[in-house]
Write a protein that holds these residues in place. Structure first.
Motif, mmCIF file in Angstrom:
data_model
loop_
_atom_site.group_PDB
_atom_site.id
_atom_site.type_symbol
_atom_site.label_atom_id
_atom_site.label_comp_id
_atom_site.label_asym_id
_atom_site.label_seq_id
_atom_site.Cartn_x
_atom_site.Cartn_y
_atom_site.Cartn_z
ATOM 1 N N GLY A 58 42.666 27.889 -35.804
ATOM 2 C CA GLY A 58 43.454 27.624 -36.995
ATOM 3 C C GLY A 58 42.810 28.047 -38.305
ATOM 4 O O GLY A 58 41.660 28.453 -38.382
ATOM 5 N N VAL A 59 43.619 27.942 -39.362
ATOM 6 C CA VAL A 59 43.209 28.164 -40.744
ATOM 7 C C VAL A 59 43.650 26.943 -41.539
ATOM 8 O O VAL A 59 44.784 26.483 -41.403
ATOM 9 C CB VAL A 59 43.856 29.441 -41.330
ATOM 10 C CG1 VAL A 59 43.468 29.606 -42.794
ATOM 11 C CG2 VAL A 59 43.432 30.661 -40.525
ATOM 12 N N PHE A 60 42.773 26.416 -42.389
ATOM 13 C CA PHE A 60 43.008 25.125 -43.024
ATOM 14 C C PHE A 60 42.901 25.235 -44.546
ATOM 15 O O PHE A 60 42.156 26.064 -45.067
ATOM 16 C CB PHE A 60 42.021 24.093 -42.495
ATOM 17 C CG PHE A 60 42.037 23.976 -40.993
ATOM 18 C CD1 PHE A 60 42.920 23.121 -40.360
ATOM 19 C CD2 PHE A 60 41.186 24.757 -40.225
ATOM 20 C CE1 PHE A 60 42.948 23.029 -38.981
ATOM 21 C CE2 PHE A 60 41.210 24.681 -38.833
ATOM 22 C CZ PHE A 60 42.096 23.813 -38.215
ATOM 23 N N ALA A 64 37.992 19.334 -45.417
ATOM 24 C CA ALA A 64 38.261 18.046 -44.763
ATOM 25 C C ALA A 64 39.261 18.212 -43.624
ATOM 26 O O ALA A 64 39.095 17.617 -42.544
ATOM 27 C CB ALA A 64 38.778 17.045 -45.789
ATOM 28 N N ASP A 65 40.300 19.027 -43.829
ATOM 29 C CA ASP A 65 41.272 19.268 -42.765
ATOM 30 C C ASP A 65 40.619 19.956 -41.572
ATOM 31 O O ASP A 65 40.897 19.635 -40.409
ATOM 32 C CB ASP A 65 42.422 20.131 -43.289
ATOM 33 C CG ASP A 65 43.268 19.412 -44.322
ATOM 34 O OD1 ASP A 65 43.229 18.161 -44.362
ATOM 35 O OD2 ASP A 65 43.969 20.097 -45.093
ATOM 36 N N ALA A 66 39.749 20.916 -41.858
ATOM 37 C CA ALA A 66 39.059 21.630 -40.791
ATOM 38 C C ALA A 66 38.125 20.692 -40.028
ATOM 39 O O ALA A 66 37.967 20.809 -38.802
ATOM 40 C CB ALA A 66 38.288 22.806 -41.364
ATOM 41 N N LYS A 67 37.499 19.758 -40.737
ATOM 42 C CA LYS A 67 36.576 18.819 -40.083
ATOM 43 C C LYS A 67 37.315 17.946 -39.078
ATOM 44 O O LYS A 67 36.790 17.643 -37.996
ATOM 45 C CB LYS A 67 35.906 17.943 -41.152
ATOM 46 C CG LYS A 67 34.925 16.924 -40.609
ATOM 47 C CD LYS A 67 33.753 17.591 -39.918
ATOM 48 C CE LYS A 67 32.623 16.600 -39.627
ATOM 49 N NZ LYS A 67 33.056 15.484 -38.773
ATOM 50 N N THR A 68 38.545 17.561 -39.394
ATOM 51 C CA THR A 68 39.331 16.752 -38.465
ATOM 52 C C THR A 68 39.566 17.518 -37.168
ATOM 53 O O THR A 68 39.430 16.976 -36.066
ATOM 54 C CB THR A 68 40.676 16.361 -39.103
ATOM 55 O OG1 THR A 68 40.424 15.582 -40.269
ATOM 56 C CG2 THR A 68 41.526 15.553 -38.138
ATOM 57 N N GLN A 69 39.929 18.797 -37.279
ATOM 58 C CA GLN A 69 40.134 19.625 -36.094
ATOM 59 C C GLN A 69 38.825 19.850 -35.346
ATOM 60 O O GLN A 69 38.791 19.899 -34.116
ATOM 61 C CB GLN A 69 40.751 20.952 -36.492
ATOM 62 C CG GLN A 69 41.076 21.869 -35.309
ATOM 63 C CD GLN A 69 42.181 21.327 -34.427
ATOM 64 O OE1 GLN A 69 43.350 21.484 -34.704
ATOM 65 N NE2 GLN A 69 41.803 20.659 -33.347
ATOM 66 N N ALA A 70 37.730 19.983 -36.101
ATOM 67 C CA ALA A 70 36.428 20.193 -35.472
ATOM 68 C C ALA A 70 36.039 19.012 -34.587
ATOM 69 O O ALA A 70 35.429 19.191 -33.525
ATOM 70 C CB ALA A 70 35.364 20.427 -36.539
ATOM 71 N N ASP A 71 36.385 17.804 -35.009
ATOM 72 C CA ASP A 71 36.094 16.629 -34.187
ATOM 73 C C ASP A 71 36.803 16.709 -32.839
ATOM 74 O O ASP A 71 36.260 16.306 -31.802
ATOM 75 C CB ASP A 71 36.518 15.354 -34.925
ATOM 76 C CG ASP A 71 35.647 15.079 -36.147
ATOM 77 O OD1 ASP A 71 34.525 15.615 -36.208
ATOM 78 O OD2 ASP A 71 36.096 14.335 -37.041
ATOM 79 N N ALA A 72 38.031 17.251 -32.848
ATOM 80 C CA ALA A 72 38.770 17.409 -31.597
ATOM 81 C C ALA A 72 38.112 18.456 -30.701
ATOM 82 O O ALA A 72 38.101 18.323 -29.471
ATOM 83 C CB ALA A 72 40.223 17.799 -31.893
ATOM 84 N N ALA A 76 36.399 18.250 -26.808
ATOM 85 C CA ALA A 76 36.693 19.179 -25.715
ATOM 86 C C ALA A 76 35.423 19.738 -25.082
ATOM 87 O O ALA A 76 35.488 20.550 -24.156
ATOM 88 C CB ALA A 76 37.569 20.325 -26.218
ATOM 89 N N GLY A 77 34.264 19.336 -25.603
ATOM 90 C CA GLY A 77 32.992 19.746 -25.027
ATOM 91 C C GLY A 77 32.408 21.015 -25.598
ATOM 92 O O GLY A 77 31.499 21.611 -25.014
ATOM 93 N N LEU A 78 32.899 21.447 -26.769
ATOM 94 C CA LEU A 78 32.388 22.653 -27.404
ATOM 95 C C LEU A 78 31.717 22.303 -28.725
ATOM 96 O O LEU A 78 31.888 21.202 -29.247
ATOM 97 C CB LEU A 78 33.523 23.656 -27.632
ATOM 98 C CG LEU A 78 34.195 24.174 -26.356
ATOM 99 C CD1 LEU A 78 35.408 25.023 -26.700
ATOM 100 C CD2 LEU A 78 33.216 24.982 -25.503
ATOM 101 N N HIS A 79 30.963 23.255 -29.255
ATOM 102 C CA HIS A 79 30.207 23.039 -30.492
ATOM 103 C C HIS A 79 30.871 23.845 -31.608
ATOM 104 O O HIS A 79 30.716 25.070 -31.669
ATOM 105 C CB HIS A 79 28.756 23.485 -30.311
ATOM 106 C CG HIS A 79 27.877 23.137 -31.477
ATOM 107 N ND1 HIS A 79 27.319 21.896 -31.638
ATOM 108 C CD2 HIS A 79 27.473 23.872 -32.540
ATOM 109 C CE1 HIS A 79 26.603 21.884 -32.755
ATOM 110 N NE2 HIS A 79 26.675 23.069 -33.318
ATOM 111 N N PRO A 80 31.618 23.189 -32.521
ATOM 112 C CA PRO A 80 32.358 23.931 -33.546
ATOM 113 C C PRO A 80 31.528 24.189 -34.805
ATOM 114 O O PRO A 80 30.498 23.564 -35.038
ATOM 115 C CB PRO A 80 33.529 22.988 -33.868
ATOM 116 C CG PRO A 80 32.917 21.621 -33.697
ATOM 117 C CD PRO A 80 31.930 21.755 -32.552
ATOM 118 N N LEU A 81 32.024 25.121 -35.599
ATOM 119 C CA LEU A 81 31.438 25.425 -36.893
ATOM 120 C C LEU A 81 32.560 25.511 -37.914
ATOM 121 O O LEU A 81 33.515 26.268 -37.724
ATOM 122 C CB LEU A 81 30.678 26.757 -36.847
ATOM 123 C CG LEU A 81 30.133 27.292 -38.180
ATOM 124 C CD1 LEU A 81 29.049 26.366 -38.707
ATOM 125 C CD2 LEU A 81 29.593 28.710 -38.004
#
Length: 279
Positions: A58-60, A64-72, A76-81
């Motif tokens: 996605g694009v946010f 803060a919006d991106a951080k919410t998606q990053a928590d999801a 899922a077992g992956l390491h987001p940035l």
């Protein structure tokens, strides 16, 4: 794996198999994702072709919006940035605003000085420091700590001498800009720094200046781990560390295990105890 420590490490790009597997894991968690092939920039001679594959979710509109998606994504077992896509090396060229200052050395009557705004641990914009100093022209320079895990934010990484005071020690023999004669003469040289505290006939090496004891940004100092060699944007550690804080530090002194001595302007000890106070 981190080639210095052997610890688990993450990269923004992987191979095609990793990318396809990551998209499948995200889809199973109900998260839509896409894969971008990232080529090496056209200006590189070698290597060239495909640098790797990147998985994006996605694009946010806000961080803060991106951080919410990053928590999801973490669930899922992956390491987001969470990152700003303007830093993408493969992004199409855009307009840039460039300011150019031309100084005629035959007519220049001012001074060129290095300044940290009065506090090593302070953080302010280049324009704010220029206004405070009444400067006609200012440029950003040097590197500093930007994460609490690496020390006190704002403190310099690498050699820094301001007003004749050593406010940050070198990271090995790395390049430094030297301003002389009010900036009318300048040169770049590979410099190292050494400092010591003396008590009678005894002398003890000071390992760092104005930084958190035990954390050495960019490494390049004897006795640190995992490497004594300079490493840009990498933090080494040391269990036995003697650090000096100058009057330019400008922040609360680090807390933790160890002892602290307070010296007066003549180098005499006027207090001792645990860590604390104001630098």
């Amino acid at each position: 794996m981190n080639r210095l420590t052997g610890a688990a490490a993450w990269a923004e790009l992987g191979d095609a198999r990793w990318a396809a597997g990551s998209v499948s894991r995200l889809a199973a968690a109900g998260i839509d994702a896409h894969v971008d092939r990232v080529p090496w920039p056209a200006f590189t001679d070698t290597p060239h072709g495909t640098e790797g594959f990147r998985v994006r979710v996605g694009v946010f509109a806000s961080q803060a919006d991106a951080k919410t998606q990053a928590d999801a994504v973490v669930s899922a077992g992956l390491h987001p940035l969470v990152e700003w896509t303007g830093y993408d090396a493969d992004r199409a060229p855009d307009r840039e605003s460039v300011h150019v200052g031309i100084v005629d050395p035959t007519r220049f009557r001012g001074r060129i000085v290095a300044d940290h705004g009065g506090a090593v641990a302070g953080r302010s914009t280049t324009s704010a420091q220029a206004r405070a100093a009444g400067s006609v022209l200012a440029v950003n320079a040097g590197f500093f700590i930007t994460a609490d895990a690496d020390g006190v934010q704002g403190t310099q990484a690498g050699l820094g001498v301001y007003g004749g005071v050593l406010d940050a020690q070198s990271s090995g023999g790395r390049a430094a800009l030297i301003l002389q004669d009010g900036g009318r003469r300048s040169r770049v040289a590979n410099l190292t720094s050494r400092a010591a505290v003396r008590d009678g006939a005894s002398s003890y090496a000071i390992n760092g200046t104005n930084r958190v004891p035990g954390k050495i940004r960019d490494c390049g100092r004897p006795g640190v781990s995992p490497t004594e060699q300079p490493r840009q944007d990498f933090t080494c550690t040391s269990a036995d560390d003697l650090v000096e804080f100058t009057s330019h530090y400008g922040a609360d002194l680090p807390a933790g295990a160890g002892a602290q001595a307070v010296l007066d302007g003549h180098g005499r000890v006027v207090g001792a105890g645990t860590f604390g106070g104001r630098g």
